[in-house]
Design a protein around this motif. Structure first.
Motif, PDB file in Angstrom:
ATOM      1  N   ARG A 165       0.861  -1.049  -0.083  1.00  0.00           N
ATOM      2  CA  ARG A 165      -0.015   0.080   0.068  1.00  0.00           C
ATOM      3  C   ARG A 165       0.820   1.066   0.016  1.00  0.00           C
ATOM      4  O   ARG A 165       0.585   2.239  -0.659  1.00  0.00           O
ATOM      5  CB  ARG A 165      -0.840   0.061   1.180  1.00  0.00           C
ATOM      6  N   LEU A 166       1.848   1.279   0.845  1.00  0.00           N
ATOM      7  CA  LEU A 166       2.822   2.518   0.815  1.00  0.00           C
ATOM      8  C   LEU A 166       3.525   2.836  -0.497  1.00  0.00           C
ATOM      9  O   LEU A 166       3.736   3.860  -0.936  1.00  0.00           O
ATOM     10  CB  LEU A 166       3.702   2.264   1.742  1.00  0.00           C
ATOM     11  N   ALA A 167       3.864   1.501  -0.997  1.00  0.00           N
ATOM     12  CA  ALA A 167       4.579   1.637  -2.415  1.00  0.00           C
ATOM     13  C   ALA A 167       3.657   2.401  -3.484  1.00  0.00           C
ATOM     14  O   ALA A 167       3.932   3.297  -4.229  1.00  0.00           O
ATOM     15  CB  ALA A 167       5.150   0.339  -2.840  1.00  0.00           C
ATOM     16  N   TYR A 168       2.357   1.921  -3.410  1.00  0.00           N
ATOM     17  CA  TYR A 168       1.390   2.287  -4.217  1.00  0.00           C
ATOM     18  C   TYR A 168       1.299   3.829  -3.942  1.00  0.00           C
ATOM     19  O   TYR A 168       1.235   4.637  -5.050  1.00  0.00           O
ATOM     20  CB  TYR A 168       0.214   1.515  -4.230  1.00  0.00           C
ATOM     21  N   TRP A 169       0.931   4.199  -2.971  1.00  0.00           N
ATOM     22  CA  TRP A 169       0.829   5.488  -2.484  1.00  0.00           C
ATOM     23  C   TRP A 169       1.790   6.578  -2.857  1.00  0.00           C
ATOM     24  O   TRP A 169       1.664   7.671  -3.433  1.00  0.00           O
ATOM     25  CB  TRP A 169       0.285   5.871  -1.047  1.00  0.00           C
ATOM     26  N   GLN A 170       3.027   6.091  -2.660  1.00  0.00           N
ATOM     27  CA  GLN A 170       4.154   7.013  -2.728  1.00  0.00           C
ATOM     28  C   GLN A 170       4.654   6.966  -4.228  1.00  0.00           C
ATOM     29  O   GLN A 170       5.510   7.685  -4.660  1.00  0.00           O
ATOM     30  CB  GLN A 170       5.446   6.432  -1.885  1.00  0.00           C
ATOM     31  N   GLY A 171       4.105   5.906  -5.049  1.00  0.00           N
ATOM     32  CA  GLY A 171       4.480   5.752  -6.626  1.00  0.00           C
ATOM     33  C   GLY A 171       3.552   6.521  -7.255  1.00  0.00           C
ATOM     34  O   GLY A 171       3.473   7.432  -7.598  1.00  0.00           O
ATOM     35  N   SER A 172       2.582   5.379  -7.807  1.00  0.00           N
ATOM     36  CA  SER A 172       1.863   5.975  -9.104  1.00  0.00           C
ATOM     37  C   SER A 172       0.505   6.632  -8.375  1.00  0.00           C
ATOM     38  O   SER A 172      -0.232   7.270  -9.216  1.00  0.00           O
ATOM     39  CB  SER A 172       1.101   4.598  -9.589  1.00  0.00           C
ATOM     40  N   ASN A 173       0.278   6.664  -7.083  1.00  0.00           N
ATOM     41  CA  ASN A 173      -0.692   7.594  -6.538  1.00  0.00           C
ATOM     42  C   ASN A 173      -0.314   8.840  -5.974  1.00  0.00           C
ATOM     43  O   ASN A 173      -0.810   9.560  -5.116  1.00  0.00           O
ATOM     44  CB  ASN A 173      -1.535   6.663  -5.521  1.00  0.00           C
ATOM     45  N   ALA A 174       0.942   9.403  -6.094  1.00  0.00           N
ATOM     46  CA  ALA A 174       1.772  10.569  -5.649  1.00  0.00           C
ATOM     47  C   ALA A 174       1.357  11.787  -6.368  1.00  0.00           C
ATOM     48  O   ALA A 174       1.940  12.977  -6.009  1.00  0.00           O
ATOM     49  CB  ALA A 174       3.214  10.472  -5.401  1.00  0.00           C
ATOM     50  N   LYS A 175       0.380  11.736  -7.547  1.00  0.00           N
ATOM     51  CA  LYS A 175       0.147  12.740  -8.178  1.00  0.00           C
ATOM     52  C   LYS A 175      -1.375  12.599  -8.613  1.00  0.00           C
ATOM     53  O   LYS A 175      -1.924  11.589  -8.696  1.00  0.00           O
ATOM     54  CB  LYS A 175       1.007  13.119  -9.295  1.00  0.00           C
ATOM     55  N   SER A 176      -1.928  13.722  -8.508  1.00  0.00           N
ATOM     56  CA  SER A 176      -3.149  13.932  -9.159  1.00  0.00           C
ATOM     57  C   SER A 176      -3.496  13.420 -10.550  1.00  0.00           C
ATOM     58  O   SER A 176      -2.556  13.456 -11.205  1.00  0.00           O
ATOM     59  CB  SER A 176      -4.111  15.084  -8.790  1.00  0.00           C
ATOM     60  N   ILE A 177      -4.622  13.173 -11.014  1.00  0.00           N
ATOM     61  CA  ILE A 177      -4.884  13.129 -12.636  1.00  0.00           C
ATOM     62  C   ILE A 177      -4.442  14.030 -13.385  1.00  0.00           C
ATOM     63  O   ILE A 177      -4.263  14.082 -14.639  1.00  0.00           O
ATOM     64  CB  ILE A 177      -6.463  12.329 -12.830  1.00  0.00           C
ATOM     65  N   ASP A 178      -4.551  15.461 -12.843  1.00  0.00           N
ATOM     66  CA  ASP A 178      -4.020  16.931 -13.303  1.00  0.00           C
ATOM     67  C   ASP A 178      -2.498  16.956 -13.097  1.00  0.00           C
ATOM     68  O   ASP A 178      -2.330  18.174 -13.317  1.00  0.00           O
ATOM     69  CB  ASP A 178      -4.849  17.853 -12.852  1.00  0.00           C
ATOM     70  N   ASP A 179      -1.986  16.028 -12.440  1.00  0.00           N
ATOM     71  CA  ASP A 179      -0.397  15.921 -12.429  1.00  0.00           C
ATOM     72  C   ASP A 179      -0.303  17.143 -11.064  1.00  0.00           C
ATOM     73  O   ASP A 179       1.022  17.530 -11.281  1.00  0.00           O
ATOM     74  CB  ASP A 179       0.437  16.369 -13.732  1.00  0.00           C
ATOM     75  N   LEU A 180      -1.072  17.290 -10.493  1.00  0.00           N
ATOM     76  CA  LEU A 180      -0.660  17.987  -9.206  1.00  0.00           C
ATOM     77  C   LEU A 180      -0.102  17.143  -8.074  1.00  0.00           C
ATOM     78  O   LEU A 180      -0.380  15.958  -7.910  1.00  0.00           O
ATOM     79  CB  LEU A 180      -2.081  18.669  -8.586  1.00  0.00           C
ATOM     80  N   PRO A 181       0.871  17.660  -7.309  1.00  0.00           N
ATOM     81  CA  PRO A 181       1.431  16.995  -6.276  1.00  0.00           C
ATOM     82  C   PRO A 181       0.336  16.752  -5.182  1.00  0.00           C
ATOM     83  O   PRO A 181      -0.472  17.454  -5.001  1.00  0.00           O
ATOM     84  CB  PRO A 181       2.477  17.688  -5.813  1.00  0.00           C
ATOM     85  N   VAL A 182       0.898  15.577  -4.514  1.00  0.00           N
ATOM     86  CA  VAL A 182       0.066  15.077  -3.246  1.00  0.00           C
ATOM     87  C   VAL A 182       0.985  14.826  -2.076  1.00  0.00           C
ATOM     88  O   VAL A 182       2.052  14.469  -2.353  1.00  0.00           O
ATOM     89  CB  VAL A 182      -1.080  14.099  -3.258  1.00  0.00           C
ATOM     90  N   ARG A 183       0.629  14.814  -0.809  1.00  0.00           N
ATOM     91  CA  ARG A 183       1.268  14.553   0.491  1.00  0.00           C
ATOM     92  C   ARG A 183       0.918  12.973   0.505  1.00  0.00           C
ATOM     93  O   ARG A 183      -0.215  12.593   0.513  1.00  0.00           O
ATOM     94  CB  ARG A 183       0.846  15.222   1.531  1.00  0.00           C
ATOM     95  N   THR A 184       1.986  12.083   0.475  1.00  0.00           N
ATOM     96  CA  THR A 184       1.657  10.877   0.729  1.00  0.00           C
ATOM     97  C   THR A 184       2.016  10.325   2.074  1.00  0.00           C
ATOM     98  O   THR A 184       3.010  10.987   2.640  1.00  0.00           O
ATOM     99  CB  THR A 184       2.444   9.885  -0.055  1.00  0.00           C
ATOM    100  N   PRO A 185       1.469   9.290   2.806  1.00  0.00           N
ATOM    101  CA  PRO A 185       1.906   8.826   3.895  1.00  0.00           C
ATOM    102  C   PRO A 185       3.257   8.030   3.942  1.00  0.00           C
ATOM    103  O   PRO A 185       3.800   7.539   2.932  1.00  0.00           O
ATOM    104  CB  PRO A 185       0.782   7.475   4.314  1.00  0.00           C
ATOM    105  N   ASP A 186       3.927   8.327   4.985  1.00  0.00           N
ATOM    106  CA  ASP A 186       5.447   7.689   4.845  1.00  0.00           C
ATOM    107  C   ASP A 186       5.064   6.248   5.908  1.00  0.00           C
ATOM    108  O   ASP A 186       6.235   5.890   6.240  1.00  0.00           O
ATOM    109  CB  ASP A 186       6.344   8.536   5.439  1.00  0.00           C
ATOM    110  N   ALA A 187       3.983   6.312   6.731  1.00  0.00           N
ATOM    111  CA  ALA A 187       3.848   4.988   7.489  1.00  0.00           C
ATOM    112  C   ALA A 187       2.346   4.894   7.327  1.00  0.00           C
ATOM    113  O   ALA A 187       1.436   5.413   7.065  1.00  0.00           O
ATOM    114  CB  ALA A 187       4.013   5.329   9.087  1.00  0.00           C
ATOM    115  N   LEU A 188       1.837   3.747   7.927  1.00  0.00           N
ATOM    116  CA  LEU A 188       0.353   3.385   7.887  1.00  0.00           C
ATOM    117  C   LEU A 188      -0.200   3.762   9.287  1.00  0.00           C
ATOM    118  O   LEU A 188       0.681   3.689  10.198  1.00  0.00           O
ATOM    119  CB  LEU A 188       0.267   1.825   7.595  1.00  0.00           C
ATOM    120  N   PRO A 189      -1.466   3.878   9.268  1.00  0.00           N
ATOM    121  CA  PRO A 189      -2.119   4.203  10.466  1.00  0.00           C
ATOM    122  C   PRO A 189      -1.743   3.083  11.788  1.00  0.00           C
ATOM    123  O   PRO A 189      -1.796   2.006  11.483  1.00  0.00           O
ATOM    124  CB  PRO A 189      -3.668   4.023  10.357  1.00  0.00           C
ATOM    125  N   ARG A 190      -1.622   3.692  12.902  1.00  0.00           N
ATOM    126  CA  ARG A 190      -1.455   2.736  13.989  1.00  0.00           C
ATOM    127  C   ARG A 190      -2.130   3.338  15.154  1.00  0.00           C
ATOM    128  O   ARG A 190      -2.593   4.562  15.152  1.00  0.00           O
ATOM    129  CB  ARG A 190       0.006   2.786  14.464  1.00  0.00           C
TER     130      ARG A 190
END
Length: 184
Positions: free
Chosen positions: A159-184
């Protein structure tokens, strides 16, 4: 007739608590408007001027990108039962991720769900009620478990790899903040 309020009152809170679905709309300069349905007991009223919702990863991360770029957000609830009502929250939002200092206190407000990525906190500018007479009357059959089942298939690392990889930009190529850890 539409009626506006500066913050949530007890009647608004009671209405929100009865709704199984809500809709979130955001945009940013030069980006498309994003409008997403939400459910799964993920909405909380924190106080009369602040609400939050738990974001479970699905297909994109547009809300995160739009809030970072613009901040404006509209949340809408529809009564599908009686009496008819449309309820909108206008505000400014921000993503809170697992690495943020306020994460733990906010996360404790929600049920633990697989795929939890972030919590969006919204400071209310204004709320609005309107008639909703054109919305059909419907009943809830049951919640869907598909998103929970989908997210439960993946390991924390996947999940982290997906969020930090292909899910790290919006569909309009805007940047997003991604988690660096999962919820605990």
């Amino acid at each position: 007739m539409a009626e506006f309020f500066p913050a949530l009152n007890d009647a608004h809170r009671a209405f929100i608590a009865r709704q199984p679905v809500f809709f979130v709309a955001t945009t940013a300069p030069g980006a498309r408007i994003n409008l997403s349905p939400k459910g799964m007991d993920t909405f909380r009223v924190l106080d009369p001027a602040t609400v939050a919702y738990l974001d479970v990863a699905g297909s994109g991360n547009e809300t995160n990108a739009h809030l970072l770029a613009d901040g404006r957000i509209t949340i809408m609830f529809c009564a599908f039962d009686q009496p008819a009502l449309i309820f909108r929250i206008y505000g400014r939002g921000r993503p809170v991720l697992p690495q943020d200092p306020e994460w733990r206190a906010l996360y404790d407000e929600f049920p633990p769900l697989p795929g939890t990525r972030q919590i969006f906190v919204v400071t209310i500018n204004e709320v609005q009620t309107s008639c909703g007479w054109g919305v059909p009357q419907m009943t809830l059959d049951r919640p869907r478990e598909t998103l929970n089942k989908y997210n439960a298939k993946y390991s924390d690392e996947e999940r982290l790899a997906y969020w930090q990889g292909s899910n790290a930009k919006s569909i309009d190529d805007l940047p997003v903040r991604t988690p660096d850890a999962l919820p605990r």
